[in-house]
Design an enzyme around this catalytic site. Structure first.
Site, PDB file in Angstrom:
ATOM      1  N   ASN A  72      -4.797   6.774  -1.613  1.00 14.02           N
ATOM      2  CA  ASN A  72      -4.341   7.176  -0.287  1.00 14.02           C
ATOM      3  C   ASN A  72      -3.693   8.551  -0.290  1.00 14.02           C
ATOM      4  OD1 ASN A  72      -5.396   4.917   0.897  1.00 14.02           O
ATOM      5  ND2 ASN A  72      -3.521   3.716   0.650  1.00 14.02           N
ATOM      6  N   GLU A 123      -4.916  -0.509  -8.218  1.00 15.43           N
ATOM      7  CA  GLU A 123      -3.964   0.510  -8.679  1.00 15.43           C
ATOM      8  C   GLU A 123      -2.739  -0.230  -9.221  1.00 15.43           C
ATOM      9  OE1 GLU A 123      -4.683   4.429  -5.898  1.00 15.43           O
ATOM     10  OE2 GLU A 123      -3.558   2.807  -4.974  1.00 15.43           O
ATOM     11  N   HIS A 136      -1.977  -2.891  -6.417  1.00 14.89           N
ATOM     12  CA  HIS A 136      -2.556  -2.556  -5.108  1.00 14.89           C
ATOM     13  C   HIS A 136      -4.054  -2.845  -5.124  1.00 14.89           C
ATOM     14  CE1 HIS A 136      -3.649   0.628  -1.922  1.00 14.89           C
ATOM     15  NE2 HIS A 136      -3.318  -0.493  -1.328  1.00 14.89           N
ATOM     16  N   SER A 159       0.833  -1.210   0.000  1.00 12.41           N
ATOM     17  CA  SER A 159       0.000   0.000   0.000  1.00 12.41           C
ATOM     18  C   SER A 159       0.863   1.252   0.000  1.00 12.41           C
ATOM     19  CB  SER A 159      -0.871   0.059   1.253  1.00 12.41           C
ATOM     20  OG  SER A 159      -1.533  -1.139   1.464  1.00 12.41           O
TER      21      SER A 159
END
Ligand code: NAD
Length: 381
Positions: A179, A140, A128, A107
């Site tokens: 994120n 991702e 991801h 991550s």
């Protein structure tokens, strides 16, 4: 995450070899796969025969060498520890066929660093997945500095084969897309509370009931885990010192053992279940502040060539459940309005995070103010 990824591979008709540090852990992963497949059968998403066939495709194997010796694709989902992952990549590289692509589900860690632990950095890529991978549609796909286009394309094709929606993260930046944008938004909410401008409940109520996000910001932070939020925001601040300043909110909570849902307490008390966010406070926080922060964060990603607007919007809708992506939102609000609001906050609070991204300023100078000008992040007919 590892067992869930193995499961969706098998459900997509691929043969999977799965390993872990011990037989006991492998069996645990296998049992979870069985449990999840049973749920799919109960819900009639798949039938019993499809479940049985998927299980026959999964082999538990001891040691990396035997696990990857005939692999086309390796996906690593070991704990989030760079040294551990580098060691795994080094060993897998030595045993996997030359054709194999090596992917990590990390991550936060650098795909470039993982690539450099191998002799095939061009074939190392981030994939991801979002939790739980059986249900969450987004992947991702992250290019490291040496990842070549064929490898990124193969990861995109694989994600599609699994029935997922891939987005391309063209540069290996911390937080990737989802994120990273969430990080800016978390900071905005934490600072607003820390400065006494609004309470937790006012912010979460506005975000949930006015903006239509699936969770309040503080609720989501608790759900993700405050230890993870703390280390991710510090990493973002060290990479983007010019625009990210971590508010002194989360670290003291982590030190006090308040980690969010998993420890029973964080911003909310979770011991009695999911928090009730009061509906009646939704007008008491200016939700435009969250919007302009998200648009600015997205603009930085476009400006630094990390991702294109379409992929940023897809990522925030499919990975974070936002009703709109930040680029389409910015175009709808008007990028001139966004820049004006950021400048107003910058003047008032003198924080670097409110400095408009140069991309937004350039767009506004050119008259590309969004939908009303038929040109912003997107062009409109
Ligand atoms: N949990 C999430 O929500 C989430 C979401 C997206 C990505 N990720 C990423 O996925 C990865 C795994 O996360 P997780 O939450 O599943 O962790 P976890 O701790 O639940 O699982 C890690 C597994 O790796 C095994 N393991 C430990 N050392 C190993 C080694 N040397 N070789 C092989 N296996 C080893 C462990 O026994 C365990 O089964 C991390 O990189 C994390 O950042 C997690």
């Amino acid at each position: 995450m590892g067992h869930a990824i193995a499961q969706i591979m098998a459900m997509a008709g691929l043969d999977v070899s799965m390993t872990d540090v011990s037989r006991e852990f492998m069996q645990k992963g296998y049992d979870r796969i069985k449990w999840s497949l049973e749920k799919f059968v109960e819900k009639k998403t798949i039938n019993q025969q499809e479940m049985d066939t998927a299980l026959t495709r999964i082999k538990l194997v001891d040691g990396y060498a035997s696990t990857v010796s005939n692999a086309d694709f390796v996906i690593e989902a070991a704990p989030e520890d760079l040294e551990l992952k580098k060691k795994i990549f080094h060993e897998v590289d030595a045993s996997a066929p030359a054709r194999a692509i090596l992917a990590s589900n990390t991550s936060t860690l650098s795909i470039t660093a993982l690539g450099s632990a191998t002799k095939r950095a061009e074939k190392v890529v981030g994939m991801h997945f979002f939790n739980p991978p059986q249900l969450m549609p987004l992947v991702e796909v992250v290019k490291g500095a040496s990842t070549n286009d064929e490898t990124a394309q193969a990861a995109i094709d694989l994600a599609k084969k699994l029935g997922k929606t891939p987005v391309l993260v063209r540069k290996d930046v911390r937080g990737f897309i989802v994120n990273s944008v969430l990080g800016y938004v978390f900071n905005e909410a934490f600072w607003a509370m820390h400065r006494g401008e609004a309470s937790r409940d006012q912010i979460d109520s506005a975000v949930k009931y006015k903006a239509g996000f699936p969770m309040g910001i503080f609720e989501l932070a608790d759900f993700v885990g405050l230890d993870i939020i703390d280390s991710a925001s510090k990493e973002m601040a060290s990479e983007y010192a010019d625009r990210v300043k971590v508010p002194p909110v989360v670290e003291p909570m982590v030190k006090a053992g308040k980690l969010g849902q998993k420890s029973g307490e964080g911003f909310y008390n979770w011991k009695t279940g999911r928090p009730r966010i009061p509906f009646e406070l939704a007008d008491e926080f200016d939700v435009d502040r969250i919007y302009v922060t998200a648009v600015n964060g997205a603009a930085w990603l476009v400006h630094e060539d990390v991702a294109v607007p379409e992929d940023i919007d897809t990522a925030m809708k499919f990975g974070a459940g936002w009703p709109s992506g930040p680029c389409e939102l910015g175009d709808r609000l008007g990028l001139d309005t966004v820049v004006a609001k950021l400048n107003e906050l910058h003047t008032k609070l003198n924080e670097p995070s409110y400095r408009p991204c140069p991309l937004l300023e350039t767009y506004v100078e050119k008259g590309w103010t969004g939908r009303k000008a038929k040109h912003g992040f997107y062009t409109y007919a």
